[in-house]
Design a protein around this motif. Structure first.
Motif, short mmCIF file in Angstrom:
data_model
loop_
_atom_site.label_atom_id
_atom_site.label_comp_id
_atom_site.label_asym_id
_atom_site.label_seq_id
_atom_site.Cartn_x
_atom_site.Cartn_y
_atom_site.Cartn_z
N SER A 1 0.84 -1.19 0.00
CA SER A 1 0.00 0.00 0.00
C SER A 1 0.87 1.24 0.00
N VAL A 2 0.43 2.25 -0.73
CA VAL A 2 1.15 3.50 -0.80
C VAL A 2 0.17 4.64 -0.54
N LEU A 3 0.59 5.60 0.25
CA LEU A 3 -0.22 6.78 0.51
C LEU A 3 0.67 8.00 0.34
N THR B 1 -0.80 2.19 5.93
CA THR B 1 -0.47 3.59 5.62
C THR B 1 -1.03 4.62 6.60
N VAL C 1 1.21 7.23 8.38
CA VAL C 1 1.64 8.38 7.57
C VAL C 1 0.55 9.46 7.59
#
Length: 123
Positions: free
Chosen positions: A3-5, A29, A32
């Protein structure tokens, strides 16, 4: 798949900051999101989250938003949601969280509903 945020500053006007959020808001995420919004709330009373780019939000993302909203309120500020995608809007509605957030269809609508004194109107 990881997962990327991504969170970027979209605009700052007076004591209000708008952050553009893109990617997945999930267990991997949310730290963040929490750290970034906490920092913004430390500098600005109100934070508007432009959620246009959010691809997915699970219960951990929603719980983080609720905690951040409470922190903003406890310090006399607000957390405003702008342009949540359909999946996220369903999550907000089904859980009843839609009733506790100020939610707008776009970042422009959020700025218009919460104008900053001395700032030029948005087009």
């Amino acid at each position: 798949m990881k997962s990327v945020l991504r969170i970027d500053t979209a605009d700052i006007r007076g004591q209000t900051s708008a952050l553009r959020v893109a990617g997945d808001m999930d267990l991997a995420t949310v730290s963040v999101l929490e750290h970034t919004v906490d920092a913004a709330l430390g500098d600005h009373r109100t934070v508007i989250l432009d959620l246009t780019g959010v691809a997915f939000c699970d219960s951990s993302g929603l719980n983080t938003l609720i905690r951040l909203r409470r922190r903003a309120q406890d310090s006399g500020g607000r957390l405003i949601l702008a342009a949540p995608p359909p999946q996220m809007m369903r999550l907000l509605t089904v859980t009843g969280a839609r009733n506790v957030f100020a939610v707008y269809g776009s970042l422009v609508e959020a700025w218009q509903a919460h104008p900053v004194p001395g700032s030029p109107p948005t087009a």
